[in-house]
Design a protein around this motif. Structure first.
Motif, short mmCIF file in Angstrom:
data_model
loop_
_atom_site.label_atom_id
_atom_site.label_comp_id
_atom_site.label_asym_id
_atom_site.label_seq_id
_atom_site.Cartn_x
_atom_site.Cartn_y
_atom_site.Cartn_z
N CYS A 88 0.78 -1.51 -0.38
CA CYS A 88 -0.33 0.03 -0.23
C CYS A 88 0.88 1.51 0.29
O CYS A 88 1.71 0.79 0.71
CB CYS A 88 -1.46 0.03 1.13
SG CYS A 88 0.19 0.12 2.57
N PRO A 100 -5.16 -5.79 -2.95
CA PRO A 100 -6.54 -6.29 -2.68
C PRO A 100 -7.29 -7.10 -1.72
O PRO A 100 -7.94 -7.26 -0.99
CB PRO A 100 -7.36 -6.53 -3.58
CG PRO A 100 -6.65 -5.94 -5.00
CD PRO A 100 -5.32 -5.65 -3.95
N ALA A 139 -6.98 -5.82 2.05
CA ALA A 139 -7.16 -4.55 2.09
C ALA A 139 -8.64 -4.87 3.23
O ALA A 139 -8.20 -3.26 3.86
CB ALA A 139 -8.36 -4.26 0.66
N HIS A 140 -8.66 -6.23 3.60
CA HIS A 140 -9.71 -6.11 4.65
C HIS A 140 -9.44 -6.52 5.65
O HIS A 140 -10.14 -7.36 6.48
CB HIS A 140 -11.00 -6.77 3.97
CG HIS A 140 -11.61 -5.96 2.97
ND1 HIS A 140 -12.73 -4.98 3.05
CD2 HIS A 140 -11.55 -6.17 1.46
CE1 HIS A 140 -13.01 -3.94 1.87
NE2 HIS A 140 -12.11 -5.05 0.90
N ARG A 151 -9.87 6.33 2.85
CA ARG A 151 -10.23 5.54 1.02
C ARG A 151 -9.10 4.80 0.41
O ARG A 151 -8.17 5.12 -0.02
CB ARG A 151 -10.46 6.91 0.36
CG ARG A 151 -11.94 7.96 0.49
CD ARG A 151 -11.67 8.75 -0.79
NE ARG A 151 -11.20 9.22 -1.77
CZ ARG A 151 -10.14 9.00 -2.47
NH1 ARG A 151 -10.60 9.15 -3.23
NH2 ARG A 151 -9.02 10.41 -2.79
N ASP A 178 -9.92 0.78 -4.69
CA ASP A 178 -10.84 -0.68 -4.89
C ASP A 178 -10.35 -0.70 -6.28
O ASP A 178 -10.51 -0.68 -7.81
CB ASP A 178 -12.39 -0.81 -5.68
CG ASP A 178 -12.92 -1.66 -5.87
OD1 ASP A 178 -11.95 -2.86 -5.62
OD2 ASP A 178 -13.85 -2.33 -5.63
N THR A 179 -9.27 -1.58 -6.67
CA THR A 179 -8.94 -2.06 -8.06
C THR A 179 -9.60 -2.31 -8.44
O THR A 179 -9.70 -3.60 -9.95
CB THR A 179 -7.13 -2.69 -7.84
OG1 THR A 179 -7.08 -3.58 -7.00
CG2 THR A 179 -6.49 -1.56 -7.76
N GLY A 180 -10.57 -3.71 -7.66
CA GLY A 180 -11.26 -4.43 -8.61
C GLY A 180 -10.82 -5.72 -9.85
O GLY A 180 -10.96 -6.04 -10.40
N THR A 205 -4.11 -2.13 -12.48
CA THR A 205 -3.87 -1.64 -10.94
C THR A 205 -4.12 0.31 -11.62
O THR A 205 -4.34 1.36 -11.32
CB THR A 205 -2.74 -1.79 -10.67
OG1 THR A 205 -2.90 -2.59 -10.15
CG2 THR A 205 -2.42 -0.39 -9.48
N ALA A 222 -7.33 1.54 -12.96
CA ALA A 222 -7.78 1.47 -11.10
C ALA A 222 -7.99 3.39 -11.00
O ALA A 222 -8.96 3.81 -10.23
CB ALA A 222 -8.45 0.53 -10.76
#
Length: 415
Positions: free
Chosen positions: A278, A290, A293-294, A338, A341-343, A377, A380
């Protein structure tokens, strides 16, 4: 390309940084050179490269990176030039030569001969040799047991190919510089070189050094300045919890920060530093791998109200763990941090993280340098309002480092 030289402190710009995204004014780089030509399939693992780079192409890529910075008004300082300038000083020469031969492999005879060889070199030649290394067959008058049993291609003084990643050996916290303690043996002398530049070069006269190479392991790639007074430190393969605690105590004692977030990360090569997963791209936003991330957690370290913070024995308050993005937002005084969100699907995410897709260098809020190869990336980031300055990195990336790793901000504007 900016020429550098010892300058009168009163006429040089202020130094320091309080964030990752304030407009970048001055940066320290190292253009890869002969040290990369020392890499072979036999030694690249030991020297922490995943392959043997095409040196000419790596230099072209690095020159384009530097040009992208100077085109946007950033002053570029080159570490080898600063090093050559301080090597005109007897005290700096003696210090760095002693560090170069401080190696138990050599024995007394070879240490004395290598010391004499290095001592005869002109400052620019000595700077080049300290970085590129000194091979067995390059040593004048070599003799002694250690010398005789060496292979022709062995190094009396090993090369420093990772010097390319200037972020790791020093990091600025406000107007003080932390010369870091690098964990891997192949990189120990990098801190010695960086410390000598900050100690002896007039450009940095009067600058206080916040940390030192002989302390607990701490690497600059693990240190993120999330906001003024808020520092995040990753602990994992390279930075130890002890290093994070020592840095926390020192920034508190010197009034450089009020909160340090300690963030455990996986102890593996792909995630060797916090900035491999990050980096900040705006005052309230970061791009993040990702897969973590959580799940990324943080411990919040502060000094309890009323407790003195003057020295390394000060009492610390440690709370948590909390999700990193939650703890960061609270420390930064914002509603939320924030996460871009690279999806990405899991396979693409893993590929682009390995290729340093999350290792961006912010030039200003919403303006970041990134490797062009991480197309998903980067798309995004742009969709989230971040302007991306794309650079090539097919050869530079063989040492596992992106634009942030390759740059040490010396001066950023406050936000």
């Amino acid at each position: 390309m900016i020429e550098t030289g010892p300058a009168d402190r009163a006429t040089t710009p202020a130094v320091g940084a309080t964030s990752e995204v304030g407009r970048l004014r001055t940066v320290l780089l190292h253009r890869p050179g002969p040290e990369l030509r020392r890499l072979t399939p036999r030694n690249n693992d030991q020297l922490l490269f995943d392959g043997v780079p095409w040196v000419g192409r790596a230099q072209e890529e690095h020159d384009a990176f530097a040009a992208a910075l100077t085109d946007r008004g950033v002053e570029v300082l080159y570490l080898d030039r600063l090093l050559a300038e301080v090597l005109s000083l007897p005290s700096a020469r003696a210090e760095l030569i002693a560090a170069a031969v401080d190696d138990p492999r050599l024995g007394g005879t070879l240490q004395r001969i290598a010391t004499a060889h290095l001592g005869d070199l002109a400052p620019e030649d000595l700077a080049g040799t300290l970085i590129a290394g000194l091979a067995h067959d390059e040593l004048r008058g070599g003799r002694g047991l250690a010398y005789e049993v060496m292979d022709r291609g062995d190094f009396v003084v090993p090369p420093l190919p990772n010097l390319l990643f200037t972020r790791d050996s020093s990091v600025w916290v406000a107007d003080e510089v932390a010369v870091t303690s690098l964990a891997m043996p192949a990189r120990h002398r990098e801190s010695t070189i960086t410390a000598a530049v900050y100690t002896h070069h007039l450009r940095f006269a009067g600058v206080e050094q916040l940390y030192g190479a002989r302390l607990e392991h701490l690497e600059g790639g693990d240190v993120l300045l999330l906001a003024e007074g808020v520092v995040a430190v990753g602990v994992g393969e390279r930075t130890t919890p002890g290093g994070a605690e020592r840095l926390a105590r020192r920034v508190f004692a010197r009034g450089l920060a009020h909160t340090v977030l300690v963030v455990p990360i996986a102890q593996q090569r792909a995630t060797m530093h916090l900035d491999t997963i990050c980096t900040m791209v705006d005052v309230d936003a970061m791009v993040m791998y990702p897969a973590v991330a959580h799940s990324l957690m943080a411990w919040t370290v502060t000094v309890p109200d009323g407790s003195p913070a003057e020295d390394d024995r000060a009492e610390l308050s440690v709370t948590g763990p909390q999700p990193f993005v939650v703890a960061a937002a609270a420390a930064m005084g914002i509603d939320r941090l924030r996460v871009i969100d690279t999806g990405l699907d899991p396979v693409t995410a893993e590929r682009e993280q390995w290729d340093d897709g999350n290792n961006t260098l912010a030039l200003a809020p919403r303006l970041a340098v990134a490797y062009e190869r991480n197309t998903v990336t980067n798309a995004a980031l742009e969709a989230a309002g971040i302007e991306v300055v794309s650079i090539a990195g097919s050869e530079l990336g063989s040492g596992r480092g992106g634009p942030r790793c390759m740059s040490c901000p010396i001066t950023r504007d406050p936000l």
